[in-house]
Every structure is written in C-alpha cells, then in structure tokens.
Scaffold this motif. Sequence first.
Motif, PDB file in Angstrom:
ATOM      1  N   GLU A  47     -11.012 -56.967-144.229  1.00 58.05           N
ATOM      2  CA  GLU A  47      -9.658 -57.044-145.471  1.00 58.05           C
ATOM      3  C   GLU A  47     -10.495 -57.245-147.089  1.00 58.05           C
ATOM      4  OE1 GLU A  47      -8.103 -60.921-143.965  1.00 58.05           O
ATOM      5  OE2 GLU A  47      -7.716 -59.915-142.757  1.00 58.05           O
ATOM      6  N   TRP A  48     -11.164 -58.158-147.515  1.00 57.40           N
ATOM      7  CA  TRP A  48     -11.701 -57.803-148.784  1.00 57.40           C
ATOM      8  C   TRP A  48     -11.846 -55.995-149.253  1.00 57.40           C
ATOM      9  CZ3 TRP A  48     -15.115 -55.732-152.454  1.00 57.40           C
ATOM     10  CH2 TRP A  48     -15.157 -56.222-153.014  1.00 57.40           C
ATOM     11  N   LEU A  49     -12.788 -55.223-148.394  1.00 58.45           N
ATOM     12  CA  LEU A  49     -13.109 -53.568-148.763  1.00 58.45           C
ATOM     13  C   LEU A  49     -11.416 -53.229-148.478  1.00 58.45           C
ATOM     14  CD1 LEU A  49     -14.985 -50.908-148.931  1.00 58.45           C
ATOM     15  CD2 LEU A  49     -15.567 -51.468-146.391  1.00 58.45           C
ATOM     16  N   ALA A  50     -10.655 -53.200-147.268  1.00 62.18           N
ATOM     17  CA  ALA A  50      -9.511 -52.639-147.634  1.00 62.18           C
ATOM     18  C   ALA A  50      -8.742 -52.593-149.228  1.00 62.18           C
ATOM     19  CB  ALA A  50      -8.556 -52.753-146.656  1.00 62.18           C
ATOM     20  N   ASP A  51      -8.847 -54.045-149.789  1.00 62.38           N
ATOM     21  CA  ASP A  51      -8.099 -54.433-150.364  1.00 62.38           C
ATOM     22  C   ASP A  51      -8.477 -53.696-151.826  1.00 62.38           C
ATOM     23  OD1 ASP A  51      -5.976 -56.137-149.429  1.00 62.38           O
ATOM     24  OD2 ASP A  51      -6.711 -57.856-149.945  1.00 62.38           O
ATOM     25  N   ALA A  52      -9.722 -53.812-151.230  1.00 60.06           N
ATOM     26  CA  ALA A  52     -10.394 -52.975-152.739  1.00 60.06           C
ATOM     27  C   ALA A  52     -10.683 -51.559-153.070  1.00 60.06           C
ATOM     28  CB  ALA A  52     -12.019 -53.483-152.374  1.00 60.06           C
ATOM     29  N   LEU A  53     -10.093 -51.048-152.005  1.00 62.71           N
ATOM     30  CA  LEU A  53      -9.866 -49.754-151.888  1.00 62.71           C
ATOM     31  C   LEU A  53      -8.843 -49.114-151.839  1.00 62.71           C
ATOM     32  CD1 LEU A  53     -11.953 -48.358-148.111  1.00 62.71           C
ATOM     33  CD2 LEU A  53     -12.482 -47.846-150.696  1.00 62.71           C
ATOM     34  N   LYS A  54      -7.320 -49.943-151.359  1.00 62.98           N
ATOM     35  CA  LYS A  54      -6.526 -49.594-152.108  1.00 62.98           C
ATOM     36  C   LYS A  54      -5.909 -50.062-154.204  1.00 62.98           C
ATOM     37  CE  LYS A  54      -4.785 -51.593-148.814  1.00 62.98           C
ATOM     38  NZ  LYS A  54      -3.855 -52.890-147.863  1.00 62.98           N
ATOM     39  N   ARG A  55      -7.052 -51.165-154.615  1.00 59.26           N
ATOM     40  CA  ARG A  55      -7.257 -51.141-156.252  1.00 59.26           C
ATOM     41  C   ARG A  55      -7.716 -50.078-156.696  1.00 59.26           C
ATOM     42  NH1 ARG A  55      -8.833 -56.737-154.335  1.00 59.26           N
ATOM     43  NH2 ARG A  55     -11.429 -55.724-155.497  1.00 59.26           N
TER      44      ARG A  55
END
Lengths: 452, 452
Positions: free
Chosen positions: B43-51
Amino acid sequence: MMDYAPYFAERRDAHLRELKEWLSIPSISAQSVHKEDVRRAAEWLADALKRAGLENVEIHPTAGHPIVYADHLHAPGKPTVLIYGHYDVQPVDPLHLWQTPPFEPDIRDNKLYARGATDDKGQLFLHIKAIEAILSTEQALPVNVKFCVEGEEEIASGNLHPFIEAHKDKLAADAVLISDTELLGPDKPAICTGLRGLCSLEVSVRTANTDLHSGTYGGGVPNALHALVSLLDSLHDKRGRVAVDGFYDDVSELTDEMRAEFAKKGIDEEKLKRTLELDALYGEEGYTFAERVGARPTLEINGMYGGFQGEGTKTVIPCEAHAKITCRLVDHQDPQDILDKVERHIRKHTPPGAKVSVVQGEKGRPYTIDPSHPLLRQAGSAYERVYGARPVFTRDGGSIPIVEAFARVLSAPVVLMGFGLPTENLHAPNEHFHLDNFDKGLLTIVEFLKRF
Amino acid sequence: MMDYAPYFAERRDAHLRELKEWLSIPSISAQSVHKEDVRRAAEWLADALKRAGLENVEIHPTAGHPIVYADHLHAPGKPTVLIYGHYDVQPVDPLHLWQTPPFEPDIRDNKLYARGATDDKGQLFLHIKAIEAILSTEQALPVNVKFCVEGEEEIASGNLHPFIEAHKDKLAADAVLISDTELLGPDKPAICTGLRGLCSLEVSVRTANTDLHSGTYGGGVPNALHALVSLLDSLHDKRGRVAVDGFYDDVSELTDEMRAEFAKKGIDEEKLKRTLELDALYGEEGYTFAERVGARPTLEINGMYGGFQGEGTKTVIPCEAHAKITCRLVDHQDPQDILDKVERHIRKHTPPGAKVSVVQGEKGRPYTIDPSHPLLRQAGSAYERVYGARPVFTRDGGSIPIVEAFARVLSAPVVLMGFGLPTENLHAPNEHFHLDNFDKGLLTIVEFLKRF
C-alpha cells in the motif's frame, strides 16, 4: 518384619499430591533464568525433610545451586547410610513434543508425567517417605541416616565435588545409597554395579566475519555449516567406532564372563526396535546393544545449529555453526585425556577457511563396584521380597558423575538401587515415573534399611 | 540534456525520509506472521507511485502477497519499458548481529542501514523518484512506463509467474528494466548479463520415535544428527565439487573467452580474504573466485538444526534433525532435474536406522542476455555519463527467478542495471545501501530513460 503396605496405601493420594507439588517447580539447573526456581525446589525439599522427622536440615549455598543436608543420628552402634539424590532437572525442549506441560504433573495410565518424575525427584521422594513411614510408625530408625541432595547433577555436580571434600567428616558414612538408576523392566529389578563416565565439549566454527549472500558469494567462500558437518562426520568411522586417535586406549576388551553377564539382561533387540520405531539399531560393530551401552564408550552430538532455521528459504552462507558433544566413558578412560584427544582431532580436521573454537565442559569418571559386595546382596534380598524376583547386576550406560567421588572420598561402597524404567523418557519429552514402582520402591527401601 | 543533479540535491533529505518510512515496514515475505506488514508495504508503494504521477495504480491480490501495477502511457510512438522490482525482504535473524535494528533505518557514514535498503526497496525507489523528477520537471516522459512490483521475490515469485502469463498484454513492453544487482565496486559500474538459477529443498531426518537419554541408549541407537551430518557431508567431494550424480551434466565448460571476461572483473582474492577475515577462500578446484560464483553451480546448506541448542549440556540423543539446502544453477541446468538428482542422492546415502523426508521448494531457471544487445550499450552510456566509467558486462552469481520468465513470456530483453555494492550485506545482518549510489542511481536512470 512389619508390613508397611497398608500404611503407604492409605497415604498414597496425599504422597502423590505432595510429589506433584515438588515436580511443578521448574528446577532446570542448566538455565540461569530458572535459578530462583532451583532455589524454591531446594526449600521445598528442606521442608519435606523436616516434615519427615529429619534433623539438622540445612540449605548450603554454593557458587551455583544449593546443597540440602539433613540427618537423623539416633541409632548408636548401627551403621550410617548417606542418601544422595538431586532435585534439579533437565531442560524441557522440544516443548511441542510434550503431551502435557512438563511442569504440570499429570497421572495417566498409572504413570506420573512431569520433568523430574523419574530423574530424580520421584525416586528421591521415595527415600523421604520411607524414612517418614518408619519414624512415624516405630519412632526410631534401624540405622543412622544422612541426606545430601544437590541441585547440579544435570550440570556435572561442579559444586558438590568440593563440598564432599570439605565436609568429609560431616558426610562420613558406611554406605552411600542412591536411587537414580533403572530396573531392567517391570518386575525385573536390577542393581547397577557400573556407571559410565561423562565429558562434554562445545565446538564452534566461524568462517567469514558475516553471513554472506549465496548468490554473490556461493561457491567461492567457505560455509561454516559445511565445515562443521565435515568436521563432525570425521569423528566416527564407517564401522560405528569413534575415529579419534587413542580414544580406546584405556578401554579393556570384554571378557567372555562379561559378555555372559550382559547376555543375562535378556534385551530383545527386535522388541527394542519396535518400541522405538527404528528400522535398525546402530552402533560399534561386533557388540550387542547391551554391551555397546553398558561397556563401550561413545561420542554423541547432542545438539547442533547454524544458519537459518525459520519458516521458508533464506539463501545465506552462514558464518557460524555450533555443536554440543558428550562422550560416555568406561574402564580407565580419563575425562580430561579424552577431551584433549577429541579437541586435537577437531583441530587437525578443521577444513580450509574455517576457524574452530572448543570449550571443554563436564568431566566425570566411570565407576564400578564388585557385584559380590555384601551390601549388594542385602539390597538384592530387599528387592526380591517386594518384587518377587532377584535383581540382576548390571552395568548402566548412564553417568552419575558424583558416584565415583563419593566412593573415593568417603571410602564407602555406593549402592545404586534404582526404580526407574528404561522407557520413562528421562532427559526427553514426556518423562514419567511408573507408579507401580513408586509403590514397590517405598516398600523396597524400607526393607533395605531394616536389613542393613 | 537537462541536468537533474540540483533537483535531486534539493530533495535529498525528503527522499531519504520517504524511503526510511518504507524500510521501517517489516515486509518479510517468508514469515506468515508478517503477512499484514507485507500488505502495508504494498500500500505504501501504491501511494508512492500515485504521488510520483503514475496512473492506473492497482494492488492485485494473489494467493500470497499482492502485486502492485502502475503505468504512464502518454508517449505514443515511443517504446515501452516495464520496470520490475520487489518490496518484500529477507528474514532478519540472527538479530543480535545487527548494529541497529533492521527495521529502524539509520544513516551512518553515508550509508543507509536497514533490511531491504539495497535489496530491493532502495533500488526500486530510485526508479519511482527518477520518473517523478522527469514528470514534475518536464510534464512528460520520454518513454511509456509500466511498473510491476511483487512481494514474493525472496520466496521464489510463485504468484508472479502465473500473473505474467495471465497479463501478457497488459505487461507487454519493449524492454524490462530491473535494478536488483550490483556494481563491481565504488565507481565501477556493471551490467549483469547472466544470473544463476535457484532451487531449494528441506531435508529432515528421523530416527527413534522420541529423544533418548545418551546414558541409557548412547552407543546402541542411531542419532538423527549423526545421520544428517553423514548425509550432508556426502554432498561434496574433497575437491569442493558437488558429489551428486549428474549434477554437472548440463553445465558447459568455460571457454577461454569467458575466462578472460571473468578476469576483467579484476577481483583481488587476497583483498577479498582480508575483507571477509577469511584464512582461505574455498570452492571447486580449478576455478577462480569470479568463475566459481559467476559460472559454476553450487549446493549450499543454508541452515541446520537438531537436538539441544540451549545453555549448558543436555545428554540427549536427538530423534530429529533438519537442514535447508539451496542450489545455484547455471547454463542449461533444470531446477526440477537437479532437485530430483539431489533427492535421489540423499535417499541413496541415508544411514542405517534413519528415515529421511525431502520437501522440494523453489525452482528458478538460469538467465543470460547477449552483451552486444543495443539496449545494453545505451545503459552503458548512461552509467558512463554519471559514473565517469564504462560498465563491465558481468555474470552475477545471484538469482532473480522471474528474469527468465519475463524474457520468455514478454519476448523482451531484460536490462539488469544495478546500484548495489557487493559489500552491502544483502540477506545478512547490517544490510545497507551506499548513498553515493543512491545519488548516482537517480541520475543514471534518468539518463537511461532519456536515451531509450
């Protein structure tokens, strides 16, 4: 002679409740986290000795775990018996193999399950209750009695040795009596006339200064587990013999008479295999199971670890690996000499790239007593009266390191009068004590003390 | 071409703070107790990719740990690059050897210490920030980009294999780009053109149905540790070769050209010994360290345990013992074939009285790419521009089991562009990532994407 059977039958439940209380104290001497538990077990014992009517009950502090002393010296002109035992127990792992927790004693199928049930709290408890029975019934004992009970038997009695030397007079006795050995089987009593010695060492192998990735380094650097495996595999040859130079130097060959005595034990190797669910027994070529265990020395790896032990895979080249080793000694083998020989072998066989360290540990000599000693005959009669069978004189594979010291320092014969069974899992999960021998043991000890 | 150095310098602290946050999530895929942590890392990774500006960010659940997908497909007519990495990490024991806790990232001496710092969160993070940099500065990317990041690389990518097969079209790309390999050394860039395959198995030995007392039984019954030690020692011969029948059948001998290429790596074996504090390197006779690790298969014991491991002595004959083994494969070795051969060897060498069980685990094939591929030349130029040195083409001893699958299923070249150092303790205590390569890695990736 008075029949004590009704006395013990009437108090059986109360006695077992008492023993369970003692067994529920996790007095594991080898683990420092249990130091306080070991002390509590000593205090429990001191109270039990007082309740039994013994006097001069003392808890002697030592550098390790305390020694408990007590006596009852009101039989002038009669011999003195020193009763020895130990209130410490072995560690309990692997815990998951216990059917009930090791320190929650449980009776199933007339067997008392707990760590220490047979080794040695259960057996020592018989002596306390036998003496309590005679004292409370007859207000006197047929002999003078001393108790000397330690809390470090499972870790080699390091503090009891100097205690015996320092308290030679206090402990002086005509005989030492110990119940920490085994019957041959149900209703097959045995008196142990020989014990193997014991020595121990720990081996550690170190390779690189850190664990390494098996992708980046694999194939190009030493692996501590490979080195240790190669080292340990070199300790035995293909005929099951210890391959250490000079290991058998002080071991005499078995005579035909000794072989005949071992054969009398009547060990059924096929039945043993079935009981242990083994496809094959294993040991030194040219000897029976009884001979291998009773009269031959051994070298066993008791534990080993290194690298990743968790769930799944870890592609690591471990940089350290460890093994714990003990040797059982016989005849004239000297523990220090054997430790030095094993250490020399290990250093000589260290593979390239590995650094080895060896820590020597316990050192206990082997012990033997002449089977024709009069006291052993008396002990034999006591067994015969209760069990209905004459005991066989056996040499046991186990080690009670202090036995040889008692015999030597006190110049007294040591009578090894055991009530355990070979199947009672001592030192293993699900240790238990068969209550048939609890009942018979109490009566046998009373008989023996009265015949002394 | 625009200079991104000031951009990254200005945001360095913020970027490191962000990476530390990710590294503090203990996403150990091999241990089921960390299942929830692995999900949090996804989930952290998914957020980082969105950002970072990526689109269509999806967390795909699998039977195991999720796969994270994202893309940015706004460069019509330009090639598509699929960036692969993994957010799961290796287990951390032995924990006591870590100088700072593995999941409390700490920067010392310009190195970022944490489990996953270099393998592979730290390296994957470079790609996210490189793309974020280009997008936020130029509002467009020079190529189409897809991310496919898994959480099961350390446990053999069991669910990514079928995912690639099932989503061939979604993942279609002109090249696959992976940063999960190593430089030769500081300022010595390298492009990996070959990876070893990997297969794993666990061996368990059982003797009696319970642990036995080494006094009562020692010398007369099989010991599970002795049996396992003998079995494992038989897996290598005295020349450091794997002694399993047929193990080298599908391995070609090194040509003089290949030996010359390995020699170019310029590995100083004396220095390596000093660094690792080893008296001697060790491996198959007749090969250099670089050849052994880069082009020869291995069999390593990664972990082993049995019997008593606690403090002190326990005179037990253990009834079970376990070992974990992995093989690194090269050339045409097939993981299933090798596992079967090793298993056959183990069954054939099982000592008397022992019962062996073998559980086969991971299976990853070896991979190679032609060093003259045009994309590798472009990658070489990108490194040269940032590092001031042309990279060497190396074959790495490690395994990224999925590389061969990507190449085969997507029919795309896989560019292995690593920024780790061989000394960064991956899979071991004190894993770290040198921040010099954090800084240079960001610039190199930007350069490479622009040259694509």
